[in-house]
Design an enzyme around this catalytic site. Structure first.
Site, PDB file in Angstrom:
ATOM      1  CE1 TYR A 105      49.123  36.643  39.036  1.00  0.00           C
ATOM      2  CE2 TYR A 105      47.086  37.877  39.005  1.00  0.00           C
ATOM      3  CZ  TYR A 105      47.792  36.729  39.315  1.00  0.00           C
ATOM      4  OH  TYR A 105      47.141  35.674  39.883  1.00  0.00           O
ATOM      5  NE  ARG A 158      39.035  28.697  40.007  1.00  0.00           N
ATOM      6  CZ  ARG A 158      39.323  29.986  39.823  1.00  0.00           C
ATOM      7  NH1 ARG A 158      39.066  30.568  38.680  1.00  0.00           N
ATOM      8  NH2 ARG A 158      39.895  30.680  40.790  1.00  0.00           N
ATOM      9  CE  LYS A 176      46.779  36.172  42.652  1.00  0.00           C
ATOM     10  NZ  LYS A 176      45.722  37.188  42.814  1.00  0.00           N
ATOM     11  CD  GLU A 247      45.942  33.277  44.102  1.00  0.00           C
ATOM     12  OE1 GLU A 247      45.357  33.072  43.019  1.00  0.00           O
ATOM     13  OE2 GLU A 247      45.709  34.257  44.821  1.00  0.00           O
ATOM     14  CG  ASP A 248      44.433  30.394  39.903  1.00  0.00           C
ATOM     15  OD1 ASP A 248      43.523  31.119  40.334  1.00  0.00           O
ATOM     16  OD2 ASP A 248      45.226  30.771  39.030  1.00  0.00           O
ATOM     17  CG  ASP A 270      43.969  36.666  46.167  1.00  0.00           C
ATOM     18  OD1 ASP A 270      43.590  37.567  46.939  1.00  0.00           O
ATOM     19  OD2 ASP A 270      44.341  36.877  45.003  1.00  0.00           O
ATOM     20  CG  ASP A 271      41.500  32.085  43.275  1.00  0.00           C
ATOM     21  OD1 ASP A 271      41.918  32.966  42.516  1.00  0.00           O
ATOM     22  OD2 ASP A 271      42.116  31.022  43.479  1.00  0.00           O
ATOM     23  CG  ASN A 420      41.309  37.470  35.489  1.00  0.00           C
ATOM     24  OD1 ASN A 420      41.662  36.313  35.648  1.00  0.00           O
ATOM     25  ND2 ASN A 420      41.163  38.315  36.496  1.00  0.00           N
TER      26      ASN A 420
END
Length: 577
Positions: A105, A158, A176, A247-248, A270-271, A420
């Site tokens: 990850y 993203r 994930k 996610e993202d 989660d973000d 990150n």
């Protein structure tokens, strides 16, 4: 690592053999197939005669991983291993979690997403492309997915701090879910990565002859919304109790999708929520070191997107629970975005930003360097923050002058550059330690080595979401929760802070070591499950029953004994074409 022998577990009935068995990653044992299994399933001749234990296989692959030169090479090696033999993959990961986490990850997964099309070789997960939107229900209906309980979905717009990666964003759901299994213990047979391919605006991807995604500009607006709705509706029909993790997604979509579907599904982003929980939990731990209580915190959030405001929202919740009124708590936040400090009445403020915009009268008397926007430098000089969090993906934005200004006004500044991968971090931990004369309390979004200063080794904690979401998933699935609430993330944050090594030793790390993430997940799961019960979001259970409920949902990477299933058929090794 303790591994059960196959005779300690009920045999598993298998309906295929030969080469088909060796190419199914959930069933393949490689050289660990016994003589009896090789005879029963037609494997003699397809494998060398040597027979290995799982522990021997782990050691063989560990040596191979360590021989590689870069983490990128290791990432692709481990991806191939996962596609070849999932039990061995997870046995290796779980027994060397601290070493493997940065490879499978962050930060290495970012490069994996950028190079996704260059290395793609195995159809892991589902790619749902907009041109085939009418086939979603048909795709999901395959019996292979009957056991699915957890889905991670992305549209790749993203990816970390790297922006739109198109179909390369599939690396995030895959990564994930690997952590759900390695840390939370979820059975990989019950997990499913999904990518919603709505095109990409990354011209480099569109121009790449190797790009494997839909070659089309990213679709937005009503057509995008209808596509996502088709996906969610199909999920509700196929798996009404599935856990769905977003996610993202881009800032304009992430909060909107969460709000649209959080009351229809067992779902979270989660973000927004996972990042907020690990940041809040780390802050709670840092307070034991800094001595600054919640009610006295002055907070600067740099990067007022969905993640930044999600962090602010959860910290706000903790402040209110500590005794502040919501109005008082809100005034302690200073959110800074590309247009400077968020101020009430500012054009273009999004709904989730509004609660953290400062009243104009509150900043009217500030001393400023210019007449334009209120800069980050202005905010730090006037607000005198005790805590500064970066989720801006702007490397170096926490520069020396800024950090020294903050450190001049607080004894133990807490600075968290969370963006990150590493290339997007707002500051390097080594610099933060030096610029504050060793007084800083810091943690980062990507892993960094310890920093030596003043005769002491400063451990740099990584606020990895893996401290939160695997345990949350384990907890809600174990007790059959019907929804995921903000209260569950607050409970998760407090549970994480409660097991902080810094509670006993102020010089210790803020977060438990990553090698203990499996134990962390159990602590988080217990807190989340109890909160679900307290909020009436699951059936009642006794506290004494909870350890067994959690244990029943946990899978361990061990080889089971295989026997033939009634109706067994051996697939021809070389079928006629």
């Amino acid at each position: 690592m303790t591994v059960q022998s196959s005779d300690e577990i009920d045999p598993l009935e298998i309906e295929v053999g030969g080469r088909a068995l060796l190419t199914e990653p959930l069933l393949n044992k490689g050289l660990a197939f016994t003589v009896e299994e090789r005879s029963a399933f037609g494997l003699h001749g397809l494998l060398p005669p040597h027979i290995e234990t799982l522990e021997e296989q782990v050691e063989r692959r560990l040596i191979a991983v360590r021989r590689l030169r870069t983490n990128a090479e290791r990432y692709h090696f481990l991806s191939d291993l996962q596609d070849e033999n999932e039990t061995l993959f997870y046995a290796l990961i779980t027994s060397h979690l601290s070493e493997m986490l940065p490879i499978i990850y962050t930060p290495t997964v970012g490069q994996g997403c950028q190079e996704f099309s260059d290395y793609w070789r195995y159809p892991r997960g589902l790619f749902l492309s907009l041109p085939y939107k009418d086939r979603i229900a048909e795709i999901l209906s395959h019996p292979r997915y009957d056991r699915v309980e957890t889905i991670v979905v992305s549209d790749g717009e993203r990816v970390l701090g790297l922006g739109d990666q198109g179909v390369g964003g599939m690396g995030i759901p895959v990564g994930k879910l690997a952590l759900y299994t390695a840390c939370g213990g979820l059975n990989p047979a019950t997990t499913l990565p999904v990518f919603l391919d709505v095109g990409t605006d990354n011209q480099a991807r569109l121009d790449d002859p190797l790009y494997i995604g839909w070659r089309h500009a990213r679709v937005r607006g009503p057509e995008y919304d209808a596509f996502v709705e088709s996906f969610v509706s199909a999920l509700e029909e196929r798996w009404p109790n599935v856990l769905l993790q977003w996610e993202d997604f881009a800032r304009g979509q992430a909060g909107t999708l969460l709000n649209r579907y959080r009351d229809r599904l067992l779902t979270f982003n989660d973000d927004i929520q996972g990042t907020a929980a690990v940041a809040a939990g780390t802050l709670l731990a840092a307070m034991h070191v800094s001595g600054v209580a919640f009610k006295d915190q002055r907070i600067v959030i740099v990067g007022a997107g969905s993640a930044g405001c999600g962090i602010a929202k959860l910290i706000l919740h903790q402040m209110v629970e500590s005794g502040l009124s919501e109005a008082e708590a809100r005034r302690r936040f200073h959110a800074v975005d590309i247009d400077g400090l968020l101020v009430e009445g500012m054009p273009g403020l999004l709904d989730f930003q509004q609660p953290f915009a400062q009243p104009r009268e509150a900043v009217a008397d500030w001393k400023r360097k210019g007449a334009g926007k209120i800069t980050l430098e202005d905010v730090v000089a006037n607000a005198k923050p005790t805590l500064m969090i970066g989720v801006s993906a702007q490397p170096g934005i926490f520069h020396e002058e800024l950090v020294r200004t903050m450190a001049a006004n607080v004894d133990r500044p807490v600075i968290m550059p969370l963006s990150n991968p590493t290339s997007r971090a707002e500051a390097m931990p080594k610099d933060l330690v030096e610029w504050t004369d060793g007084r800083v309390i810091t943690c980062t979004g990507s892993p960094f080595t310890p920093v030596e200063y003043g005769g002491r080794l400063h451990v740099i904690d990584q606020t990895n979401n893996a401290y939160i979401f695997p345990g949350l998933g384990l907890g809600v699935l174990a007790v059959g929760a019907r929804r995921v609430s903000d209260g569950m993330f607050a409970a998760a944050a407090r549970a994480l802070a409660a097991i902080s090594p810094a509670r006993k030793d102020p010089h210790a790390s803020l977060l438990p070591p990553t090698d203990s993430l499996r134990d962390v997940a159990i602590a988080i799961a217990a807190a989340v499950a109890k909160r679900a019960r307290d909020e009436g979001l699951c059936d009642a259970f006794e506290d004494d029953d909870l350890p067994l409920l959690l244990a029943k949902k946990q899978w361990r990477p061990v080889y089971r004994l295989y026997v033939k299933k009634p109706g067994y058929r051996r697939i021809p090794q070389r079928p006629d074409l």
